[in-house]
Design a protein around this motif. Structure first.
Motif, short mmCIF file in Angstrom:
data_model
loop_
_atom_site.label_atom_id
_atom_site.label_comp_id
_atom_site.label_asym_id
_atom_site.label_seq_id
_atom_site.Cartn_x
_atom_site.Cartn_y
_atom_site.Cartn_z
N ILE A 182 0.83 -1.21 0.00
CA ILE A 182 0.00 0.00 0.00
C ILE A 182 0.87 1.26 0.00
CG2 ILE A 182 -1.57 1.36 1.45
CD1 ILE A 182 -2.97 -1.19 2.20
N VAL A 183 1.91 1.27 0.83
CA VAL A 183 2.81 2.43 0.87
C VAL A 183 3.46 2.65 -0.49
CG1 VAL A 183 4.91 3.37 1.90
CG2 VAL A 183 3.22 2.22 3.34
N VAL B 156 1.72 6.30 -7.19
CA VAL B 156 0.62 7.15 -7.70
C VAL B 156 1.00 8.62 -7.60
CG1 VAL B 156 -1.75 7.90 -7.24
CG2 VAL B 156 -1.20 5.46 -7.28
N ASP B 157 1.61 8.97 -6.47
CA ASP B 157 2.00 10.36 -6.29
C ASP B 157 3.09 10.77 -7.28
OD1 ASP B 157 1.88 12.78 -4.26
OD2 ASP B 157 4.02 12.39 -4.69
N LEU B 158 4.06 9.87 -7.49
CA LEU B 158 5.14 10.17 -8.43
C LEU B 158 4.61 10.30 -9.85
CD1 LEU B 158 8.00 7.87 -7.09
CD2 LEU B 158 7.95 10.38 -7.07
N HIS B 159 3.66 9.44 -10.18
CA HIS B 159 3.15 9.44 -11.55
C HIS B 159 2.20 10.60 -11.81
CE1 HIS B 159 0.56 8.13 -14.93
NE2 HIS B 159 1.71 7.65 -15.41
N GLY C 220 0.54 15.23 -4.77
CA GLY C 220 1.00 15.99 -3.61
C GLY C 220 0.18 15.71 -2.37
N MET C 221 -0.33 16.79 -1.72
CA MET C 221 -1.03 16.67 -0.45
C MET C 221 -2.30 15.84 -0.54
SD MET C 221 0.35 17.90 2.21
CE MET C 221 -1.12 17.97 3.22
N ILE C 222 -2.87 15.68 -1.71
CA ILE C 222 -4.10 14.91 -1.85
C ILE C 222 -3.86 13.43 -1.53
CG2 ILE C 222 -5.90 14.19 -3.46
CD1 ILE C 222 -5.50 16.81 -4.93
N LEU D 20 8.38 12.80 -0.77
CA LEU D 20 7.39 13.24 -1.75
C LEU D 20 6.94 14.68 -1.47
CD1 LEU D 20 5.22 9.99 -2.01
CD2 LEU D 20 6.78 10.90 -3.74
N GLY D 21 6.79 15.01 -0.18
CA GLY D 21 6.38 16.39 0.15
C GLY D 21 7.44 17.39 -0.27
#
Length: 382
Positions: A30-31, A37-40, A44-46, A81-82
């Motif tokens: 999951i992590v 997903v964030d990288l692709h 961001g914060m969502i 990521l942040g």
């Protein structure tokens, strides 16, 4: 049993999938998915708050150390990521604080879950020991008989229930009891232990089978409540091809002749269950019938005959017995038990016991005894 294992082998991919989904790898997965997903997508914060699902889920499959590792991975991933997306420090600190709180709470939950699992394992071991003490294993040969038993408790975690059975070789021949205690849980187990204890003692002491039943009745009358009772069939083989059956409100045994004919052994006169004789004038009668070489006797509890399928149809035990009959009682009961579970969809809703006796021809009995593994190891036959 080999057929059951073979059928199970065809589901290995599905079993592997369930193991991964329900196992320790899922929180890490999951992590990683959230990070990808964030990288692709550059959400961001969502997306970052979803990282908390990793340590939260880890509490269901891992101990505190595993939860902390997943939480650390989620925190590092969230921080990187942040920073990559330029998330304001205040918002990023909020996400990190939430991840830390979830990780600590999940670690505590994982520790408590592990403690409960250890307690449950200890309870299971005690239940298994109680089952072996209460329902002792039936040997393959008892006196002149081949024997086999299959028992399933409806409460799978408890391992034991209110059904009972015992098979003993006495100076008066082989004697057997199969019964069903009213109710469930620990009170039913206690009553079953009482019945079996009295039966095993009386079977050795009393020459008359009806006297054995009377001993059990007197003991239950002293120890049971007014609404408690036990249905049971007590059978004996005094020898000379003669079988005695005493039925106390129980389902009739099935007698299988050597030719394959299946006949229900109905009681000579109806009798109340054990523990209720004081409420009626009826007393059990002894049914005597011939029992020749090749004949078989199946005793069972109502958890077998009252098992229903999805259409609410009862399991046809007599037809199933005729269909799966063989010269090996263990193989016959394996097939019956597998078919019974298939009939109900995999899980019984009541305790179920099956006990099968077969009197092999004299020549076959000698060969079986000579080739018995216990005899070959120098052990004494029962």
């Amino acid at each position: 049993m080999n057929q059951a294992r073979h059928r199970g082998g065809g589901h290995r991919p599905a079993h592997l999938f369930r193991h991964v989904v329900a196992g320790p790898a899922l929180p890490l997965l999951i992590v990683l998915v959230v990070a990808l997903v964030d990288l692709h997508g550059g959400a961001g914060m969502i997306v970052l708050p979803l990282l908390a699902a990793g340590p939260a889920l880890a509490a269901t499959t891992n101990g505190p150390r595993g939860v902390l590792c997943v939480g650390l991975l989620a925190a590092v991933s969230g921080a990187l990521l942040g920073i990559r997306h330029g998330v304001p420090a205040r918002d990023l600190a909020g996400v990190m604080s939430a991840l830390g709180a979830v990780t600590l709470a999940s670690g505590l939950a994982g520790m408590l879950r592990g403690r409960r699992e250890r307690v449950l394992a200890a309870v299971r071991s005690v239940a298994e020991a109680a089952q072996h003490a209460l329902l002792t294993p039936v040997p393959e040969t008892v006196g002149p008989f081949q024997a086999a038993v299959r028992y399933s408790a409806a409460a799978a975690e408890a391992r034991i229930g209110g059904d009972l059975y015992a098979l003993v070789n006495t100076p008066y021949g082989v004697r057997v009891i199969v019964g069903d205690v009213r109710g469930k849980g620990l009170p039913a187990v206690g009553t079953a232990a009482l019945v079996l204890g009295v039966f095993r003692e009386a079977a050795y002491d009393e020459p008359d089978l009806l006297a054995v039943v009377d001993r059990i009745e007197r003991s239950l009358a002293r120890n049971l409540g007014p609404d408690d009772f036990v249905t049971a069939v007590v059978a004996g083989y005094p020898g000379a091809g003669r079988l005695e059956v005493v039925n106390c409100g129980h389902a009739p045994p099935l007698l299988v002749r050597a030719a394959g004919e299946v006949v229900a052994v109905e009681p000579v006169r109806p009798a109340p269950p054990l523990g209720l004789r004081a409420l009626t004038d009826e007393t059990p009668g002894r049914h005597e019938l011939s029992f020749a070489d090749g004949d078989q006797l199946l005793l069972y509890t109502d958890g077998v005959t009252e098992a229903r399928d999805h259409d609410r149809a009862f399991y046809p035990l007599a037809e199933g017995l005729a269909r799966h009959l063989s010269d090996e009682p263990a193989r016959t009961l394996d097939a019956l038990h597998d078919e019974l579970l298939a009939h109900v969809g995999g899980r019984l809703h009541d305790d179920a016991a099956l006990l099968l006796l077969r009197k092999p021809p004299a020549a076959a009995e000698v060969v079986h005894q000579l080739t018995s593994p216990r005899l070959l190891l120098g052990e004494r036959a029962v």
